[in-house]
Scaffold this active site. Structure first.
Site, PDB file in Angstrom:
ATOM      1  N   GLU A   2       5.349   9.501   8.067  1.00 54.36           N
ATOM      2  CA  GLU A   2       5.379  10.830   8.715  1.00 54.36           C
ATOM      3  C   GLU A   2       4.890  11.954   7.800  1.00 54.36           C
ATOM      4  O   GLU A   2       3.998  12.721   8.203  1.00 54.36           O
ATOM      5  CB  GLU A   2       6.781  11.149   9.254  1.00 54.36           C
ATOM      6  CG  GLU A   2       7.255  10.232  10.389  1.00 54.36           C
ATOM      7  CD  GLU A   2       8.041   9.036   9.887  1.00 54.36           C
ATOM      8  OE1 GLU A   2       7.730   8.534   8.792  1.00 54.36           O
ATOM      9  OE2 GLU A   2       8.956   8.603  10.595  1.00 54.36           O
TER      10      GLU A   2
ATOM     11  N   CYS B   8      13.396   8.647   9.752  1.00 53.14           N
ATOM     12  CA  CYS B   8      14.650   8.596   8.985  1.00 53.14           C
ATOM     13  C   CYS B   8      15.324   9.964   8.979  1.00 53.14           C
ATOM     14  O   CYS B   8      14.679  11.008   9.097  1.00 53.14           O
ATOM     15  CB  CYS B   8      14.411   8.071   7.579  1.00 53.14           C
ATOM     16  SG  CYS B   8      13.467   9.174   6.536  1.00 53.14           S
TER      17      CYS B   8
ATOM     18  N   ALA C  35       0.716 -27.160  10.711  1.00 53.68           N
ATOM     19  CA  ALA C  35      -0.528 -27.627  11.345  1.00 53.68           C
ATOM     20  C   ALA C  35      -0.260 -29.033  11.865  1.00 53.68           C
ATOM     21  O   ALA C  35       0.212 -29.898  11.117  1.00 53.68           O
ATOM     22  CB  ALA C  35      -1.664 -27.632  10.324  1.00 53.68           C
TER      23      ALA C  35
ATOM     24  N   ARG D   6      -0.473 -15.207   5.534  1.00 47.43           N
ATOM     25  CA  ARG D   6       0.063 -15.136   4.163  1.00 47.43           C
ATOM     26  C   ARG D   6      -0.030 -13.717   3.615  1.00 47.43           C
ATOM     27  O   ARG D   6       0.878 -13.239   2.948  1.00 47.43           O
ATOM     28  CB  ARG D   6      -0.720 -16.074   3.237  1.00 47.43           C
ATOM     29  CG  ARG D   6      -0.403 -17.526   3.458  1.00 47.43           C
ATOM     30  CD  ARG D   6      -1.239 -18.384   2.532  1.00 47.43           C
ATOM     31  NE  ARG D   6      -0.983 -19.793   2.770  1.00 47.43           N
ATOM     32  CZ  ARG D   6      -1.718 -20.775   2.281  1.00 47.43           C
ATOM     33  NH1 ARG D   6      -2.766 -20.512   1.523  1.00 47.43           N
ATOM     34  NH2 ARG D   6      -1.406 -22.023   2.536  1.00 47.43           N
TER      35      ARG D   6
ATOM     36  N   ARG E 137      -6.861 -16.345   0.255  1.00 42.18           N
ATOM     37  CA  ARG E 137      -8.202 -16.387  -0.339  1.00 42.18           C
ATOM     38  C   ARG E 137      -9.258 -15.780   0.601  1.00 42.18           C
ATOM     39  O   ARG E 137     -10.424 -16.137   0.531  1.00 42.18           O
ATOM     40  CB  ARG E 137      -8.553 -17.829  -0.719  1.00 42.18           C
ATOM     41  CG  ARG E 137      -7.629 -18.375  -1.800  1.00 42.18           C
ATOM     42  CD  ARG E 137      -8.050 -19.716  -2.320  1.00 42.18           C
ATOM     43  NE  ARG E 137      -7.928 -20.764  -1.340  1.00 42.18           N
ATOM     44  CZ  ARG E 137      -6.782 -21.374  -1.027  1.00 42.18           C
ATOM     45  NH1 ARG E 137      -5.650 -21.014  -1.596  1.00 42.18           N
ATOM     46  NH2 ARG E 137      -6.763 -22.353  -0.131  1.00 42.18           N
TER      47      ARG E 137
ATOM     48  N   GLY F 115       7.001 -29.344   3.709  1.00 43.00           N
ATOM     49  CA  GLY F 115       6.613 -30.339   4.689  1.00 43.00           C
ATOM     50  C   GLY F 115       7.685 -30.607   5.740  1.00 43.00           C
ATOM     51  O   GLY F 115       8.516 -29.733   6.036  1.00 43.00           O
TER      52      GLY F 115
HETATM   53  N1  LIG Z   1       0.458 -30.053   8.352  1.00 42.67           N
HETATM   54  C1  LIG Z   1       1.249 -29.201   7.750  1.00 42.67           C
HETATM   55  O1  LIG Z   1       1.436 -28.057   8.218  1.00 42.67           O
HETATM   56  C2  LIG Z   1       1.918 -29.602   6.469  1.00 42.67           C
HETATM   57  C3  LIG Z   1       2.523 -28.616   5.668  1.00 42.67           C
HETATM   58  C4  LIG Z   1       3.137 -29.004   4.494  1.00 42.67           C
HETATM   59  C5  LIG Z   1       3.170 -30.351   4.138  1.00 42.67           C
HETATM   60  N2  LIG Z   1       2.558 -31.270   4.910  1.00 42.67           N
HETATM   61  C6  LIG Z   1       2.617 -32.708   4.544  1.00 42.67           C
HETATM   62  O2  LIG Z   1       3.979 -33.080   4.478  1.00 42.67           O
HETATM   63  C7  LIG Z   1       4.147 -34.110   3.515  1.00 42.67           C
HETATM   64  C8  LIG Z   1       5.345 -33.769   2.627  1.00 42.67           C
HETATM   65  O3  LIG Z   1       6.476 -33.579   3.449  1.00 42.67           O
HETATM   66  P1  LIG Z   1       7.881 -34.182   3.068  1.00 42.67           P
HETATM   67  O4  LIG Z   1       8.768 -34.079   4.238  1.00 42.67           O
HETATM   68  O5  LIG Z   1       7.689 -35.507   2.440  1.00 42.67           O
HETATM   69  O6  LIG Z   1       8.389 -33.264   1.877  1.00 42.67           O
HETATM   70  P2  LIG Z   1       8.663 -31.707   1.632  1.00 42.67           P
HETATM   71  O7  LIG Z   1       9.428 -31.134   2.732  1.00 42.67           O
HETATM   72  O8  LIG Z   1       7.419 -31.038   1.195  1.00 42.67           O
HETATM   73  O9  LIG Z   1       9.566 -31.817   0.341  1.00 42.67           O
HETATM   74  C9  LIG Z   1      10.833 -32.420   0.442  1.00 42.67           C
HETATM   75  C10 LIG Z   1      11.572 -32.272  -0.850  1.00 42.67           C
HETATM   76  O10 LIG Z   1      11.819 -30.890  -1.119  1.00 42.67           O
HETATM   77  C11 LIG Z   1      13.114 -30.747  -1.659  1.00 42.67           C
HETATM   78  N3  LIG Z   1      13.931 -30.047  -0.652  1.00 42.67           N
HETATM   79  C12 LIG Z   1      13.569 -29.525   0.505  1.00 42.67           C
HETATM   80  N4  LIG Z   1      14.612 -28.971   1.136  1.00 42.67           N
HETATM   81  C13 LIG Z   1      15.660 -29.164   0.375  1.00 42.67           C
HETATM   82  C14 LIG Z   1      17.020 -28.822   0.468  1.00 42.67           C
HETATM   83  N5  LIG Z   1      17.552 -28.139   1.481  1.00 42.67           N
HETATM   84  N6  LIG Z   1      17.825 -29.216  -0.512  1.00 42.67           N
HETATM   85  C15 LIG Z   1      17.339 -29.888  -1.565  1.00 42.67           C
HETATM   86  N7  LIG Z   1      16.061 -30.215  -1.715  1.00 42.67           N
HETATM   87  C16 LIG Z   1      15.227 -29.859  -0.760  1.00 42.67           C
HETATM   88  C17 LIG Z   1      13.619 -32.154  -1.886  1.00 42.67           C
HETATM   89  O11 LIG Z   1      13.153 -32.587  -3.147  1.00 42.67           O
HETATM   90  P3  LIG Z   1      14.130 -33.023  -4.368  1.00 42.67           P
HETATM   91  O12 LIG Z   1      15.227 -33.813  -3.782  1.00 42.67           O
HETATM   92  O13 LIG Z   1      13.282 -33.743  -5.288  1.00 42.67           O
HETATM   93  O14 LIG Z   1      14.607 -31.722  -4.887  1.00 42.67           O
HETATM   94  C18 LIG Z   1      12.921 -32.943  -0.820  1.00 42.67           C
HETATM   95  O15 LIG Z   1      12.827 -34.307  -1.093  1.00 42.67           O
HETATM   96  C19 LIG Z   1       2.843 -34.196   2.747  1.00 42.67           C
HETATM   97  O16 LIG Z   1       2.166 -35.358   3.188  1.00 42.67           O
HETATM   98  C20 LIG Z   1       2.065 -32.971   3.179  1.00 42.67           C
HETATM   99  O17 LIG Z   1       0.686 -33.228   3.218  1.00 42.67           O
HETATM  100  C21 LIG Z   1       1.936 -30.924   6.060  1.00 42.67           C
END
Ligand SMILES: NC(=O)c1ccc[n+]([C@@H]2O[C@H](COP(=O)([O-])OP(=O)(O)OC[C@H]3O[C@@H](n4cnc5c(N)ncnc54)[C@H](OP(=O)(O)O)[C@@H]3O)[C@@H](O)[C@H]2O)c1
Length: 377
Positions: A69, A92, A171, A201, A224, A314
């Site tokens: 404002e 405000c 995705a 982002r 990027r 993931g």
């Molecule tokens: N298409 C998409 O949008 C997309 C996006 C991202 C990833 N991906 C794919 O997803 C795959 C990976 O996924 P993912 O499910 O295996 O693993 P993730 O979710 O990336 O990682 C899981 C790990 O993160 C930690 N974590 C997450 N939440 C937690 C919590 N509440 N408490 C404690 N630890 C936590 C733990 O590791 P620790 O126990 O070691 O701490 C857990 O084993 C990859 O293949 C990737 O390419 C795809």
């Protein structure tokens, strides 16, 4: 002089919606750059008989001050007298480091104020409008309020729930998979959709992923897009055991774009020292039965000023947030190809949207489909 003079009520309402829509679009300019303050826009509009024209416009400055404002009023100068001010959030009313915006609107002599969203901050709520009315200014509230509130969702969530707005972005392949086991990053969507993610982002305060995604995909999680590189948000990795390698993209860029790793107290002191040396920062987390307590993590992020958190996977991490009912917005980019049996199933897909979410928008980015759902309330 009022913006529409003696124009019939319908024409005046149409003008109000038109200028408020412009203000809302303009408010996106500093989304993600205004610290703990919301990115708000203000337009000063006057009509001297030849139709309404904008004589001042501003958006909350980078860092959060000054508010929109006073900047818009300063630009309008004497032309603000008798004009209408369009503000995307209630002005405000409290004396902080600067005088209240309601005072500035009164001092510059605007005669009409049109507002969109209301402010849940108890120091402001209703008080800004009351100050204006007490000074004889006509106030019109709630014009395109939902559209404005949609862009202010991070600020509103942080004010009311004391945690950031959580946006889960995934995705998905046409058969509902987010990746393929053991194959690292799999290309699911095309360039236009990927650019859209970079734009998201640039408007977020922070991005979070699980450690398995960091290990499998080696992402940098930066923005990027040409010209917007400096708008990369804070990056966070859930990595209790500090398995993040020193040579991964996230660590290599930690001195340019902040990187926060959640750290359990029993994690290796050696890994912590090496990561700290590379510029990584740490966030102490509580782990209960090996699970990082997500609600407490979100409390801590809100206290650090994070209003909008994008969770980029993931599968495990996404389901942790969904299980805790801590996702506010679901953004799904759906590609055309299938991954098949080796694929990692997404915890959510267009045919299985959790209860309580409603579809807000649907779009096409090249060949990819985009679906956005928001949780009511
Ligand atoms: N298409 C998409 O949008 C997309 C996006 C991202 C990833 N991906 C794919 O997803 C795959 C990976 O996924 P993912 O499910 O295996 O693993 P993730 O979710 O990336 O990682 C899981 C790990 O993160 C930690 N974590 C997450 N939440 C937690 C919590 N509440 N408490 C404690 N630890 C936590 C733990 O590791 P620790 O126990 O070691 O701490 C857990 O084993 C990859 O293949 C990737 O390419 C795809």
């Amino acid at each position: 002089m009022s913006v529409t003079g003696s124009a019939p009520q319908a024409g005046r309402e149409a003008d109000d919606r038109r200028f408020m829509a412009a203000a809302i679009r303009f408010s996106r300019r500093h989304q993600g750059l205004t610290g703990t303050n919301p990115s708000v826009a203000c337009l000063i509009v006057r009509d001297d008989g030849a139709g309404p024209r904008v004589v001042g416009r501003a958006v909350t400055a980078i860092g959060g001050r000054p508010h929109a404002e006073p900047q818009a009023l300063e630009e309008a100068g004497d032309a603000a007298r008798g004009a209408t001010a369009y503000v995307t959030l209630e002005p405000c009313a409290h004396h902080g480091r600067t005088p209240p915006c309601a005072d500035a609107l009164i001092a510059y002599g605007v005669t009409r104020v049109v507002g969109a969203a209301s402010d849940p901050d108890p120091r402001v709520s209703g008080k800004g409008y009351a100050m204006l009315r007490a000074a004889g200014i006509e106030v019109v509230e709630n014009v395109l309020a939902e559209d404005a509130a949609d862009l202010l969702r991070g600020y509103l969530t942080r004010s009311t729930k004391k945690r950031p707005e959580v946006i889960l972005k995934l995705a998905l392949s046409a058969d509902g998979k987010i990746g393929a086991k053991g194959q690292g990053q799999v290309r699911i969507t095309e360039e236009i959709a990927r650019r859209q993610v970079h734009l998201m982002r640039s408007e977020a305060d922070a991005i979070l992923i699980g450690i398995n995604t960091a290990l499998a995909d080696n992402p940098s999680l930066t923005c990027r897009l040409p010209g917007l590189e400096r708008r990369s948000p804070l990056r966070i990795v859930l990595d209790r055991h500090m398995r993040l390698p020193l040579d991964c993209e996230l660590v290599r860029s930690a001195r340019q774009v902040p990187l926060l790793v959640t750290a359990a107290s029993d994690a290796s002191a050696e890994s912590r020292a090496a990561l700290a040396e590379a510029g990584v920062q740490f966030l102490a987390v509580e782990a209960i039965n090996d699970h990082i307590a997500i609600p407490e993590l979100l409390d801590d992020l809100a206290a650090r000023g994070v209003s909008t958190l994008m969770v980029e996977g993931g599968a495990y991490t996404a389901s942790e947030f969904l299980k805790e009912d801590l996702v506010d917005r679901l953004c799904l980019f759906v590609g055309r190809s299938e991954i098949g049996e080796t694929g990692i199933a997404s915890p959510v897909d267009p045919d299985h949207i959790p209860a309580g979410f409603g579809k807000l928008r649907e779009a096409r980015y090249g060949d990819d489909l985009y679906l956005e759902f928001v949780k009511a309330g």
